[in-house]
Design an enzyme around this catalytic site. Structure first.
Site, PDB file in Angstrom:
ATOM      1  N   ARG A  60       0.785  -1.255   0.000  1.00 29.24           N
ATOM      2  CA  ARG A  60       0.000   0.000   0.000  1.00 29.24           C
ATOM      3  C   ARG A  60       0.805   1.288   0.000  1.00 29.24           C
ATOM      4  O   ARG A  60       0.215   2.359   0.160  1.00 29.24           O
ATOM      5  CB  ARG A  60      -0.951   0.038   1.214  1.00 29.24           C
TER       6      ARG A  60
ATOM      7  N   ASN B  21      -0.611  -1.807  -7.575  1.00 29.01           N
ATOM      8  CA  ASN B  21      -1.836  -0.992  -7.475  1.00 29.01           C
ATOM      9  C   ASN B  21      -1.807  -0.062  -6.272  1.00 29.01           C
ATOM     10  O   ASN B  21      -2.703  -0.048  -5.444  1.00 29.01           O
ATOM     11  CB  ASN B  21      -3.092  -1.879  -7.460  1.00 29.01           C
TER      12      ASN B  21
ATOM     13  N   ASP C  61      -1.257 -12.853  -1.257  1.00 28.65           N
ATOM     14  CA  ASP C  61      -2.111 -11.746  -1.689  1.00 28.65           C
ATOM     15  C   ASP C  61      -2.496 -10.898  -0.481  1.00 28.65           C
ATOM     16  O   ASP C  61      -3.642 -10.452  -0.359  1.00 28.65           O
ATOM     17  CB  ASP C  61      -3.360 -12.243  -2.435  1.00 28.65           C
TER      18      ASP C  61
ATOM     19  N   HIS D 241      -7.055  -3.884   4.442  1.00 30.01           N
ATOM     20  CA  HIS D 241      -7.919  -2.705   4.478  1.00 30.01           C
ATOM     21  C   HIS D 241      -8.240  -2.470   5.947  1.00 30.01           C
ATOM     22  O   HIS D 241      -8.180  -3.399   6.762  1.00 30.01           O
ATOM     23  CB  HIS D 241      -9.215  -2.956   3.696  1.00 30.01           C
TER      24      HIS D 241
END
Ligand code: DOR
Length: 442
Positions: A65, A95, A307, A311
């Site tokens: 992140r 990402n 993976d 969050h």
């Protein structure tokens, strides 16, 4: 400083099983693996009596992140979680914000990792319509794990939907390309027709088997057309496994499974964990879980990647489908794989195959491997006597939650050694800002 250590008295887990042996690491590299080794009197020692001595695991799929989404995780906290879980190298996904799509954004991550990572590291570059012709050059840059393609939308807006663009990307380089395989055209249709009252318990029906199968079929067609090797991430359906077996494209297609698809199944996982079991592609019913376990045991699945996709609790508490997809997991790979050994569907040596040799084979990683003279002295020590419920307070991720917290384990990593130096022990990482970590070499 010398990077020497003698790890004595443990059971060393190699690709062929467990043997009682000592491991002598000299100058950061494995020097010898044999019973009853001697070392100079001033060599640091680690008493591994009663413990299992694994090579340091590689986690080839994490989302840490940083930059841009550091309220969820950052390279420091994510890699601390990895290290505590017995992982000595991670490969991180593009990402983030900004997206990792060119040398500047790749080098920014490498600089950040150089300063704060607790383990070794590499970063994927995202394939896009805009950079397709440059990817062949980018994938050769130091610290680049390779090219990652999202065929279906997930967290972030990195997306390549159509076959002509996919073909351009595949024709533009030579290293294995990593793929998130869900068909975005079908996903769009599915979300459009989804009932307004849909709940997370329907996540695997909305992003259904066909979404994954369609994308994987298209990707296999493109592999045949272009000859470019691909690695399909977080494979989630029995049907895709059958298709890969039938098409028999050999080493051109390798597969990765997440612990979530191996250790959770629908609908129970959604009933028990709600959005904390929500990820893309979804965790599906037991028949898929069984097929994935069998494929992991027989070798059709080449490697395990967590993976790790944290969050916050607040984000996850939003009403579906506003709850973001993703589950943290880098720290829980090894304890979960130990439960697979306890339950008899994997062997200890399969852990080495799936989490060390697998990533090495898929990505062409240099210098690392099962513990044998010459490889880097990266070691994970596991206490097989640990059978307690997984303690939430053991977890280092900023996420602060895990669907596996409270689940009885069959072993816990207790120390991690990076190139001959104890990097984690007694629940504490050892200082990282002295240049002990470095980019993975390919
Ligand atoms: O569930 C997922 N979350 N799947 C992905 O592919 C991306 C990830 C994320 O970054 O949150």
């Amino acid at each position: 400083m010398k990077h020497d250590i003698l790890i004595h008295g443990g059971q060393v887990i190699t690709e062929s099983g467990a043997t009682k042996a000592d491991v002598h690491i000299v100058d950061g590299k494995v020097h010898a693996v044999a019973p009853g080794l001697a070392a100079a009197a001033d060599t640091p020692r680690y008493d591994a009596t009663g413990k299992l001595v694994f090579p340091g695991l590689i986690d080839p799929q994490v989302h840490f992140r940083e930059p841009g989404l550091t309220h969820k995780e950052n390279i420091e906290s994510g890699s601390r979680a990895a290290l505590a879980g017995g992982i000595t190298a991670f490969m991180e996904m593009p990402n983030t914000n900004p997206l990792t799509v060119d040398p500047a954004t790749l080098n920014d991550k490498l600089d950040r990792a150089h300063k704060t990572a607790f383990t070794d590291y590499a970063f994927f570059v995202g394939g896009t319509a805009e950079n397709a012709e440059q990817l062949g050059e980018y994938e050769t840059l130091p610290g680049c794990a390779g090219v990652k393609i999202f065929m279906g939308s997930s967290t972030g807006n990195l997306l390549v939907r159509d076959d002509p663009t996919l073909e351009r990307i595949l024709r533009g380089g030579s290293r294995r390309v990593t793929v998130h395989s869900e068909d975005d055209f079908r996903l769009n249709d599915r979300y459009k027709t989804m009932a307004a009252t849909a709940k997370v318990t329907e996540h695997h029906h909305i992003r259904d088997v066909e979404c994954a199968v369609m994308a994987t079929r298209r990707m296999l067609d493109l592999v045949e057309l272009t000859g470019r090797p691909v690695h399909i991430l977080h494979i989630s359906t029995a049907e895709e496994l059958d298709m890969v077996r039938e098409r028999d494209l050999g080493d051109l297609v390798t597969l990765e499974a997440t612990p979530n698809h191996l250790f959770l199944h629908a609908p129970d996982c959604y009933e028990q964990h709600g959005s904390h079991a929500q990820m893309n592609p979804p965790v599906r019913e037991r028949r898929h879980q069984d097929a994935l376990r069998q494929a992991a045991a027989e070798g059709l699945i080449t490697c395990i990647g967590s993976d790790h996709a944290p969050h916050t609790l607040e984000e996850k508490a939003k009403a579906y489908p506003g709850s973001p997809s993703g589950i943290p997991g880098t720290q829980t790979i090894l304890p979960l794989l130990m439960t697979a050994v306890r339950d008899g569907w994997l062997k200890l040596e399969d852990i080495v195959r799936l989490s060390v040799q697998g990533p090495i084979q898929v990505y062409g990683i240099k210098d690392r491997g099962p513990l044998a003279p010459g490889v880097q002295g990266n070691v994970s020590i596991v206490d097989p006597e640990f059978t307690d419920p997984l303690p939430l307070d053991w977890l280092e991720s900023q996420a602060g939650w895990s669907p596996y917290a409270g689940r009885p384990m069959a072993g816990l990593p207790v120390a991690t050694i990076l190139r001959g130096r104890i990097a984690y022990q007694h629940g504490e990482p050892i200082a990282h800002q002295d240049g002990i970590t470095s980019p993975v070499r390919f």
